[in-house]
Design a protein around this motif. Sequence first.
Motif, PDB file in Angstrom:
ATOM      1  N   LEU A  38       0.838  -1.196   0.000  1.00  0.00           N
ATOM      2  CA  LEU A  38       0.000   0.000   0.000  1.00  0.00           C
ATOM      3  C   LEU A  38       0.878   1.253   0.000  1.00  0.00           C
ATOM      4  N   ALA A  39       1.877   1.263   0.841  1.00  0.00           N
ATOM      5  CA  ALA A  39       2.799   2.401   0.911  1.00  0.00           C
ATOM      6  C   ALA A  39       3.480   2.628  -0.436  1.00  0.00           C
ATOM      7  N   ARG A  40       3.929   1.550  -1.088  1.00  0.00           N
ATOM      8  CA  ARG A  40       4.571   1.670  -2.404  1.00  0.00           C
ATOM      9  C   ARG A  40       3.616   2.285  -3.415  1.00  0.00           C
ATOM     10  N   ARG A  41       2.344   1.837  -3.394  1.00  0.00           N
ATOM     11  CA  ARG A  41       1.369   2.311  -4.370  1.00  0.00           C
ATOM     12  C   ARG A  41       1.013   3.784  -4.195  1.00  0.00           C
ATOM     13  N   VAL A  42       1.007   4.262  -2.951  1.00  0.00           N
ATOM     14  CA  VAL A  42       0.627   5.661  -2.722  1.00  0.00           C
ATOM     15  C   VAL A  42       1.827   6.595  -2.623  1.00  0.00           C
ATOM     16  N   GLY A  43       3.038   6.026  -2.587  1.00  0.00           N
ATOM     17  CA  GLY A  43       4.239   6.859  -2.594  1.00  0.00           C
ATOM     18  C   GLY A  43       4.661   7.376  -1.226  1.00  0.00           C
ATOM     19  N   LEU A  44       4.385   6.632  -0.182  1.00  0.00           N
ATOM     20  CA  LEU A  44       4.846   6.973   1.169  1.00  0.00           C
ATOM     21  C   LEU A  44       5.561   5.760   1.753  1.00  0.00           C
ATOM     22  N   SER A  45       6.200   5.949   2.916  1.00  0.00           N
ATOM     23  CA  SER A  45       6.777   4.803   3.612  1.00  0.00           C
ATOM     24  C   SER A  45       5.704   4.152   4.483  1.00  0.00           C
ATOM     25  N   LYS A  46       6.027   2.972   5.003  1.00  0.00           N
ATOM     26  CA  LYS A  46       5.043   2.195   5.766  1.00  0.00           C
ATOM     27  C   LYS A  46       4.541   2.917   7.017  1.00  0.00           C
ATOM     28  N   THR A  47       5.414   3.563   7.750  1.00  0.00           N
ATOM     29  CA  THR A  47       5.029   4.166   9.033  1.00  0.00           C
ATOM     30  C   THR A  47       3.969   5.250   8.871  1.00  0.00           C
ATOM     31  N   PRO A  48       4.133   6.230   7.966  1.00  0.00           N
ATOM     32  CA  PRO A  48       3.071   7.224   7.823  1.00  0.00           C
ATOM     33  C   PRO A  48       1.769   6.653   7.268  1.00  0.00           C
ATOM     34  N   VAL A  49       1.860   5.631   6.406  1.00  0.00           N
ATOM     35  CA  VAL A  49       0.647   4.999   5.883  1.00  0.00           C
ATOM     36  C   VAL A  49      -0.100   4.326   7.025  1.00  0.00           C
ATOM     37  N   ALA A  50       0.616   3.588   7.854  1.00  0.00           N
ATOM     38  CA  ALA A  50      -0.006   2.914   8.998  1.00  0.00           C
ATOM     39  C   ALA A  50      -0.627   3.930   9.948  1.00  0.00           C
TER      40      ALA A  50
END
Length: 157
Positions: free
Chosen positions: A27-39
């Motif tokens: 999900l993070a890869r698809r939206v262009g962020l790292s995992k921590t901010p996406v979570a």
Amino acid sequence: MPGELDAMDRKILRELTANARLPTAELARRVGLSKTPVAARIRAMEESGLISGYRVQLSPLKLGLTHVTYVQVSLSDTREKALREFNAAVRAIPEIEECYMIAGGFDYLMKVRSRDIGEYRRVMGEAISALPHVNSTSSFVAMEAVVENALTDQVPG
């Protein structure tokens, strides 16, 4: 929260509604962020109630539930007690996929899903017509689903 959604939140919601089982890293890869901010964004949307849960969406067609009938229902009594009784009874009929109270020429509109017209006739005769306070019904058989989207397809923005 809806007024506070930014473009990134909307991207996350679009991806999650397409596939809620998407791993956070993907999900993070698809939206262009790292995992921590996406979570963190997902957690904030869950805590605010914007994301109210996750569920499996079954295919009615694969289950053989290809017959859709819309039913207009008029009640003989529309006082609050009668409405509560009707609403509670409707929730107990599994073939009623959706039911809405309507402002207009009738009181409720139901979407009933069944295997075929014979099963629908049984549901109508045994369950819907036996609901409390039903005065009359009118049935409309759907011939084809032209657009059939869940709310998940309607992420704002």
